[in-house]
Design a protein around this motif. Structure first.
Motif, PDB file in Angstrom:
ATOM      1  N   GLN A 321       0.821  -1.206   0.000  1.00 36.12           N
ATOM      2  CA  GLN A 321       0.000   0.000   0.000  1.00 36.12           C
ATOM      3  C   GLN A 321       0.855   1.255   0.000  1.00 36.12           C
ATOM      4  OE1 GLN A 321      -2.541  -0.465   3.400  1.00 36.12           O
ATOM      5  NE2 GLN A 321      -3.838  -2.018   2.426  1.00 36.12           N
ATOM      6  N   ARG A 322       1.932   1.247   0.784  1.00 35.32           N
ATOM      7  CA  ARG A 322       2.836   2.408   0.782  1.00 35.32           C
ATOM      8  C   ARG A 322       3.469   2.597  -0.590  1.00 35.32           C
ATOM      9  NH1 ARG A 322       6.136   2.095   6.575  1.00 35.32           N
ATOM     10  NH2 ARG A 322       4.307   2.161   7.940  1.00 35.32           N
ATOM     11  N   ALA A 323       3.840   1.490  -1.209  1.00 36.42           N
ATOM     12  CA  ALA A 323       4.420   1.589  -2.556  1.00 36.42           C
ATOM     13  C   ALA A 323       3.399   2.116  -3.546  1.00 36.42           C
ATOM     14  CB  ALA A 323       4.938   0.218  -2.997  1.00 36.42           C
ATOM     15  N   ASP A 324       2.152   1.648  -3.448  1.00 38.65           N
ATOM     16  CA  ASP A 324       1.108   2.098  -4.370  1.00 38.65           C
ATOM     17  C   ASP A 324       0.818   3.577  -4.200  1.00 38.65           C
ATOM     18  OD1 ASP A 324       0.916  -0.450  -5.371  1.00 38.65           O
ATOM     19  OD2 ASP A 324      -0.795  -1.025  -4.121  1.00 38.65           O
ATOM     20  N   GLN A 325       0.922   4.078  -2.966  1.00 42.56           N
ATOM     21  CA  GLN A 325       0.723   5.510  -2.755  1.00 42.56           C
ATOM     22  C   GLN A 325       1.773   6.327  -3.502  1.00 42.56           C
ATOM     23  OE1 GLN A 325       0.787   5.965   1.488  1.00 42.56           O
ATOM     24  NE2 GLN A 325      -1.230   5.041   1.803  1.00 42.56           N
ATOM     25  N   THR A 326       3.001   5.829  -3.510  1.00 41.03           N
ATOM     26  CA  THR A 326       4.060   6.522  -4.259  1.00 41.03           C
ATOM     27  C   THR A 326       3.842   6.395  -5.757  1.00 41.03           C
ATOM     28  OG1 THR A 326       5.616   6.049  -2.462  1.00 41.03           O
ATOM     29  CG2 THR A 326       6.553   6.699  -4.582  1.00 41.03           C
ATOM     30  N   ILE A 327       3.439   5.200  -6.215  1.00 39.96           N
ATOM     31  CA  ILE A 327       3.206   4.988  -7.647  1.00 39.96           C
ATOM     32  C   ILE A 327       2.111   5.918  -8.160  1.00 39.96           C
ATOM     33  CG2 ILE A 327       2.386   3.308  -9.346  1.00 39.96           C
ATOM     34  CD1 ILE A 327       3.762   1.151  -7.722  1.00 39.96           C
ATOM     35  N   ALA A 328       1.121   6.206  -7.313  1.00 43.35           N
ATOM     36  CA  ALA A 328       0.014   7.075  -7.729  1.00 43.35           C
ATOM     37  C   ALA A 328       0.488   8.478  -8.063  1.00 43.35           C
ATOM     38  CB  ALA A 328      -1.046   7.130  -6.627  1.00 43.35           C
ATOM     39  N   GLN A 329       1.690   8.830  -7.650  1.00 44.83           N
ATOM     40  CA  GLN A 329       2.233  10.161  -7.912  1.00 44.83           C
ATOM     41  C   GLN A 329       3.105  10.201  -9.161  1.00 44.83           C
ATOM     42  OE1 GLN A 329       4.335  11.253  -4.362  1.00 44.83           O
ATOM     43  NE2 GLN A 329       2.571  10.900  -3.027  1.00 44.83           N
ATOM     44  N   ALA A 330       3.065   9.137  -9.967  1.00 42.24           N
ATOM     45  CA  ALA A 330       3.894   9.059 -11.177  1.00 42.24           C
ATOM     46  C   ALA A 330       3.658  10.277 -12.075  1.00 42.24           C
ATOM     47  CB  ALA A 330       3.569   7.773 -11.930  1.00 42.24           C
ATOM     48  N   SER A 363      -4.239 -17.828   0.289  1.00 41.68           N
ATOM     49  CA  SER A 363      -4.411 -16.374   0.205  1.00 41.68           C
ATOM     50  C   SER A 363      -3.063 -15.687   0.040  1.00 41.68           C
ATOM     51  CB  SER A 363      -5.119 -15.870   1.454  1.00 41.68           C
ATOM     52  OG  SER A 363      -5.198 -14.456   1.447  1.00 41.68           O
ATOM     53  N   ALA A 364      -2.055 -16.153   0.800  1.00 36.44           N
ATOM     54  CA  ALA A 364      -0.729 -15.560   0.691  1.00 36.44           C
ATOM     55  C   ALA A 364      -0.140 -15.789  -0.696  1.00 36.44           C
ATOM     56  CB  ALA A 364       0.192 -16.157   1.754  1.00 36.44           C
ATOM     57  N   GLN A 365      -0.366 -16.957  -1.277  1.00 34.53           N
ATOM     58  CA  GLN A 365       0.147 -17.237  -2.618  1.00 34.53           C
ATOM     59  C   GLN A 365      -0.497 -16.336  -3.663  1.00 34.53           C
ATOM     60  OE1 GLN A 365       2.738 -19.454  -3.557  1.00 34.53           O
ATOM     61  NE2 GLN A 365       3.013 -19.161  -1.346  1.00 34.53           N
ATOM     62  N   ALA A 366      -1.789 -16.036  -3.468  1.00 39.00           N
ATOM     63  CA  ALA A 366      -2.464 -15.131  -4.415  1.00 39.00           C
ATOM     64  C   ALA A 366      -1.824 -13.743  -4.375  1.00 39.00           C
ATOM     65  CB  ALA A 366      -3.955 -15.049  -4.077  1.00 39.00           C
ATOM     66  N   PHE A 367      -1.585 -13.263  -3.145  1.00 39.59           N
ATOM     67  CA  PHE A 367      -0.905 -11.965  -3.022  1.00 39.59           C
ATOM     68  C   PHE A 367       0.510 -12.040  -3.588  1.00 39.59           C
ATOM     69  CE2 PHE A 367      -4.034 -11.061   0.451  1.00 39.59           C
ATOM     70  CZ  PHE A 367      -4.532  -9.889  -0.073  1.00 39.59           C
ATOM     71  N   LEU A 368       1.183 -13.156  -3.355  1.00 43.99           N
ATOM     72  CA  LEU A 368       2.556 -13.311  -3.834  1.00 43.99           C
ATOM     73  C   LEU A 368       2.611 -13.240  -5.351  1.00 43.99           C
ATOM     74  CD1 LEU A 368       5.520 -13.857  -3.186  1.00 43.99           C
ATOM     75  CD2 LEU A 368       5.007 -16.307  -3.203  1.00 43.99           C
ATOM     76  N   ALA A 369       1.665 -13.903  -6.023  1.00 45.17           N
ATOM     77  CA  ALA A 369       1.628 -13.856  -7.488  1.00 45.17           C
ATOM     78  C   ALA A 369       1.385 -12.433  -7.987  1.00 45.17           C
ATOM     79  CB  ALA A 369       0.542 -14.793  -8.013  1.00 45.17           C
ATOM     80  N   GLU A 370       0.450 -11.744  -7.322  1.00 40.75           N
ATOM     81  CA  GLU A 370       0.134 -10.361  -7.724  1.00 40.75           C
ATOM     82  C   GLU A 370       1.332  -9.437  -7.520  1.00 40.75           C
ATOM     83  OE1 GLU A 370      -2.716  -6.667  -6.241  1.00 40.75           O
ATOM     84  OE2 GLU A 370      -3.133  -8.720  -5.553  1.00 40.75           O
ATOM     85  N   TYR A 371       1.990  -9.549  -6.347  1.00 44.15           N
ATOM     86  CA  TYR A 371       3.109  -8.668  -6.045  1.00 44.15           C
ATOM     87  C   TYR A 371       4.316  -8.980  -6.918  1.00 44.15           C
ATOM     88  CZ  TYR A 371       0.468  -7.306  -1.871  1.00 44.15           C
ATOM     89  OH  TYR A 371      -0.480  -6.834  -1.020  1.00 44.15           O
ATOM     90  N   THR A 372       4.501 -10.261  -7.256  1.00 46.07           N
ATOM     91  CA  THR A 372       5.616 -10.623  -8.135  1.00 46.07           C
ATOM     92  C   THR A 372       5.421 -10.021  -9.517  1.00 46.07           C
ATOM     93  OG1 THR A 372       5.922 -12.698  -6.925  1.00 46.07           O
ATOM     94  CG2 THR A 372       6.914 -12.534  -9.104  1.00 46.07           C
ATOM     95  N   GLU A 373       4.193 -10.074 -10.012  1.00 49.90           N
ATOM     96  CA  GLU A 373       3.895  -9.455 -11.313  1.00 49.90           C
ATOM     97  C   GLU A 373       4.136  -7.945 -11.255  1.00 49.90           C
ATOM     98  OE1 GLU A 373       0.139  -8.961 -14.456  1.00 49.90           O
ATOM     99  OE2 GLU A 373      -0.121 -10.020 -12.554  1.00 49.90           O
ATOM    100  N   THR A 374       3.696  -7.331 -10.136  1.00 46.67           N
ATOM    101  CA  THR A 374       3.908  -5.882  -9.991  1.00 46.67           C
ATOM    102  C   THR A 374       5.393  -5.555  -9.926  1.00 46.67           C
ATOM    103  OG1 THR A 374       1.812  -5.723  -8.782  1.00 46.67           O
ATOM    104  CG2 THR A 374       3.332  -3.867  -8.593  1.00 46.67           C
ATOM    105  N   LEU A 375       6.171  -6.406  -9.275  1.00 40.13           N
ATOM    106  CA  LEU A 375       7.619  -6.196  -9.208  1.00 40.13           C
ATOM    107  C   LEU A 375       8.228  -6.137 -10.598  1.00 40.13           C
ATOM    108  CD1 LEU A 375       9.135  -8.283  -6.253  1.00 40.13           C
ATOM    109  CD2 LEU A 375       9.434  -5.856  -6.724  1.00 40.13           C
ATOM    110  N   GLY A 376       7.770  -7.042 -11.471  1.00 43.20           N
ATOM    111  CA  GLY A 376       8.295  -7.017 -12.835  1.00 43.20           C
ATOM    112  C   GLY A 376       8.000  -5.705 -13.534  1.00 43.20           C
ATOM    113  N   LYS A 377       6.775  -5.195 -13.364  1.00 43.95           N
ATOM    114  CA  LYS A 377       6.411  -3.911 -13.985  1.00 43.95           C
ATOM    115  C   LYS A 377       7.246  -2.773 -13.404  1.00 43.95           C
ATOM    116  CE  LYS A 377       1.637  -5.359 -14.842  1.00 43.95           C
ATOM    117  NZ  LYS A 377       0.200  -5.103 -14.537  1.00 43.95           N
ATOM    118  N   ILE A 378       7.489  -2.840 -12.095  1.00 45.29           N
ATOM    119  CA  ILE A 378       8.286  -1.780 -11.458  1.00 45.29           C
ATOM    120  C   ILE A 378       9.705  -1.796 -12.001  1.00 45.29           C
ATOM    121  CG2 ILE A 378       9.298  -1.053  -9.254  1.00 45.29           C
ATOM    122  CD1 ILE A 378       6.743  -2.048  -7.895  1.00 45.29           C
ATOM    123  N   ARG A 379      10.271  -2.965 -12.189  1.00 43.78           N
ATOM    124  CA  ARG A 379      11.635  -3.042 -12.733  1.00 43.78           C
ATOM    125  C   ARG A 379      11.678  -2.454 -14.143  1.00 43.78           C
ATOM    126  NH1 ARG A 379      11.551  -8.251  -9.967  1.00 43.78           N
ATOM    127  NH2 ARG A 379      13.074  -8.193  -8.240  1.00 43.78           N
TER     128      ARG A 379
END
Length: 456
Positions: A321-330, A363-379
């Motif tokens: 959530q903290r990361a998303d708050q920063t991303i919203a300021q792109a 539930s944790a694996q679902a979040f893990l898949a989502e965050y891993t995908e987001t990590l790729g976009k961030i890179r």
């Protein structure tokens, strides 16, 4: 005409008063480290002891001593005056008004010329720098104390072992700031040579940059103290919440009450995990947190394990959530994208600690898949920002080189060369990708370059 009482010529400072004052000044100088001030006052006393005239009273002695030793006890001056002014009450009846007016006038002059304003001090510093001796002594003391307090604060805060160290460090930072506030910025770099030679050297002869560095260091220490205090406050609150939840669990009589207590217990442990590790409270939390979690697991059993999983998932969500708050300021800078990347990596690391046997594993694996995908976009975005910045900086360098080597307007061959270089600059700027911080600037430069090329 020599001053006399009942026909007897007397000195302005008799031997008894001088001896007493000398002992007290030596004692005061030794405790404060005021060697220069001691020499100045003793020199005054020696001179007064050789002068014939009206014996000095308490006010006169204070004038000779307290500008160098402001902390000199009032009782000391009273006793010295009694030793020096025996049998002169009739003289004060006659001359008290004149001396009082002169004393007030002299003190008023000293006060006036030592006002902390450049328009007052600068002319006096050029003509009669000795009148500014109180100001010079004050600046010397404040500069020395600012350095000492800053170093003490740095040691106390960065090597703190208890909350008392942090509090004392905060006090030292406050004192250092007060000392720096007493140093006039307009005076930096100016050194009254004669006065400093008389005083054995001045310690305030430093540059404006060094003054700014001292200010910045104190500012950093203030921020560090603020962070440390917040962390200690968070630690205290979290530990109180842990103890309250434990008591509620022990007193619970129904499953619902136990579950509610366990939830509060877990929430308090979650607060401990959020305390920054680089703080004193964070270093103290590591072992305590391990003990709290072990006790929690022993008491709550499977529920505790489930709640621990929830803690890791919630912590991961908070980082995301903290990361998303920063991303919203792109668009974001390279440093901001790197910070976002670090936050998501922290979230992924916490999710990876969830084991298959845990209740919320899916539930944790679902979040893990989502965050891993987001990590790729961030890179990808980080790489794009780095590349755009590099391309833009290179284009700016080319523009500066071009402006430095402009040919005469009549040189057609030179104009063709300029057109070629402008085309290279445009090509370089067109590599800047949309969504980066320098994209709009790159488009502006492209339009300017195209317009310039058409003019050629």
């Amino acid at each position: 005409m020599p001053f006399s009482l009942d026909g007897e010529t007397v000195m302005r400072l008799n031997a008894k008063a001088k001896s007493f004052l000398t002992k007290e000044i030596n004692r005061e100088a030794e405790s404060l480290g005021f060697e220069v001030q001691k020499e100045i006052v003793l020199k005054r006393l020696n001179q007064l002891a050789q002068e014939k005239g009206k014996p000095l009273g308490k006010e006169d002695l204070a004038l000779q001593v307290t500008d160098m030793f402001p902390t000199m006890a009032d009782q000391t001056l009273t006793k010295a005056a009694k030793l020096n002014t025996a049998q002169q009450w009739r003289f004060w009846l006659k001359t008290g008004g004149v001396l009082g007016a002169g004393l007030v006038g002299f003190m008023g002059l000293i006060w006036l010329v030592n006002l902390p304003y450049p328009m007052v001090r600068r002319p006096v510093a050029r003509v009669a720098p000795m009148l500014l001796l109180p100001s010079y002594l004050n600046m010397d003391r404040n500069y020395r104390e600012a350095i000492a307090h800053g170093e003490q604060a740095d040691q106390l805060v960065n090597n703190a072992t208890s909350a008392a160290d942090i509090e004392l460090g905060a006090e030292k930072v406050r004192l250092a700031q007060q000392n720096l506030d007493q140093l006039p910025v307009w005076f930096l770099g100016y050194e009254p040579v004669k006065v400093c030679q008389f005083m054995g050297g001045c310690s305030w002869n430093f540059t404006f940059d060094e003054f700014q560095q001292a200010r910045a260091q104190v500012g950093r220490m203030e921020a560090r103290v603020f962070q440390e205090k917040n962390a200690l406050s968070a630690l205290t609150t979290a530990e109180q919440n842990v103890q309250t939840a434990k008591a509620s669990y022990e007193q619970a009589t129904t499953p619902e009450q136990r579950q509610a207590a366990i939830n509060r217990w877990q929430g308090a442990i979650n607060q401990l995990t959020l305390i920054p590790e680089q703080t004193l409270a964070g270093s103290q939390t590591t072992n305590r947190l391990r003990n709290y979690e072990q006790e929690f697991q022993q008491v709550a059993g499977l529920v505790a394990g489930t709640n621990q999983t929830q803690t890791m998932v919630m912590a991961a969500q908070q980082f995301a959530q903290r990361a998303d708050q920063t991303i919203a300021q792109a668009p974001l800078t390279v440093n901001q994208w790197q910070e976002v990347l670090n936050l998501y990596q922290e979230a992924v690391q916490r999710l990876q600690t969830v084991q298959p046997q845990d209740a919320q594993y899916l539930s944790a694996q679902a979040f893990l898949a989502e965050y891993t995908e987001t990590l790729g976009k961030i890179r990808i975005n980080l790489a794009a920002e780095q590349g755009a910045t590099a391309q833009f900086d290179q284009a700016q360098t080319q523009i500066q080189n071009l402006l430095t080597n402009l040919p005469p307007s009549s040189d057609s061959q030179g104009r063709n060369r300029i057109k070629g270089e402008i085309s290279q600059i445009i090509s370089q700027l067109q590599k800047v990708q949309p969504g980066t911080t320098v994209y709009d600037q790159a488009r502006t430069l492209i339009n300017q370059a195209q317009s310039r090329a058409q003019q050629l």
